[in-house]
Design an enzyme around this catalytic site. Sequence first.
Site, PDB file in Angstrom:
ATOM      1  CB  CYS A   7      -0.989  -0.016   1.162  1.00 38.97           C
ATOM      2  SG  CYS A   7      -0.241   0.013   2.809  1.00 38.97           S
ATOM      3  NE  ARG A  13      -4.571   1.497   1.815  1.00 37.92           N
ATOM      4  CZ  ARG A  13      -4.364   2.255   0.756  1.00 37.92           C
ATOM      5  NH1 ARG A  13      -5.216   2.207  -0.247  1.00 37.92           N
ATOM      6  NH2 ARG A  13      -3.328   3.073   0.690  1.00 37.92           N
ATOM      7  CG  ASP A 123      -5.312   5.880   2.542  1.00 38.74           C
ATOM      8  OD1 ASP A 123      -5.368   5.448   3.711  1.00 38.74           O
ATOM      9  OD2 ASP A 123      -4.415   6.632   2.131  1.00 38.74           O
TER      10      ASP A 123
HETATM   11  P1  4NP Z   1      -1.841   2.804   4.127  1.00 37.98           P
HETATM   12  O1  4NP Z   1      -2.481   4.146   4.699  1.00 37.98           O
HETATM   13  O2  4NP Z   1      -1.257   3.161   2.757  1.00 37.98           O
HETATM   14  O3  4NP Z   1      -2.967   1.872   4.043  1.00 37.98           O
HETATM   15  O4  4NP Z   1      -0.774   2.380   5.113  1.00 37.98           O
HETATM   16  C1  4NP Z   1      -1.782   5.355   4.804  1.00 37.98           C
HETATM   17  C2  4NP Z   1      -0.961   5.571   5.875  1.00 37.98           C
HETATM   18  C3  4NP Z   1      -0.295   6.771   6.014  1.00 37.98           C
HETATM   19  C4  4NP Z   1      -0.456   7.745   5.058  1.00 37.98           C
HETATM   20  C5  4NP Z   1      -1.269   7.526   3.967  1.00 37.98           C
HETATM   21  C6  4NP Z   1      -1.925   6.326   3.849  1.00 37.98           C
HETATM   22  N1  4NP Z   1       0.215   8.997   5.188  1.00 37.98           N
HETATM   23  O5  4NP Z   1      -0.043   9.880   4.381  1.00 37.98           O
HETATM   24  O6  4NP Z   1       1.010   9.151   6.123  1.00 37.98           O
END
Ligand code: 4NP
Length: 155
Positions: A7, A13, A123
């Site tokens: 991800c 995720r 997300d």
């Molecule tokens: P992930 O979610 O891609 O599912 O781990 C996110 C976690 C952090 C961030 C964006 C999406 N961020 O911008 O820090």
Amino acid sequence: MKVLMVCLGNICRSPLAEGILRNKLEMRGLAGEVDSAGTAAYHTGEKPDRRSIEIAKKHGIDISYQRGRQFEMADFKRFDKIYAMDRHNYNDLIALARDPIERQKVEMILNAVNPKENRSVPDPYYGGKDGFINVYNMLDEACEVIVNMIEQKSN
Ligand code: 4NP
């Protein structure tokens, strides 16, 4: 079978996808390796988001030991299959792939359930708890199909 879940941040995720698939492999006594990574490096070394840890725990899965890491080029060789959680992750991985063999390893995870529809796992980072419940259910359904495919291949 070696599977990598990818991800953006590797804290919401993909750690859940990793934990869910590993749990399903273990429950069926199947061999395999599962890991996860983020296309971005913002959360390197961090534990999964507490909301992901919580929803996994509710389903009897511990993901609290996982630590965030960024995707690296060596992952294209190390893994047989690389599942992207969303369209952006998929495009980023395809842009990094150096040849058709590497490109063929990359797939949108929800295509396991809805082939060729290229649906994204939303997300949940900036949303509430419901988003995490929704993500868990989507990933559980996809990982059930993936574990069935792995089981068929191992027979
Ligand atoms: P992930 O979610 O891609 O599912 O781990 C996110 C976690 C952090 C961030 C964006 C999406 N961020 O911008 O820090």
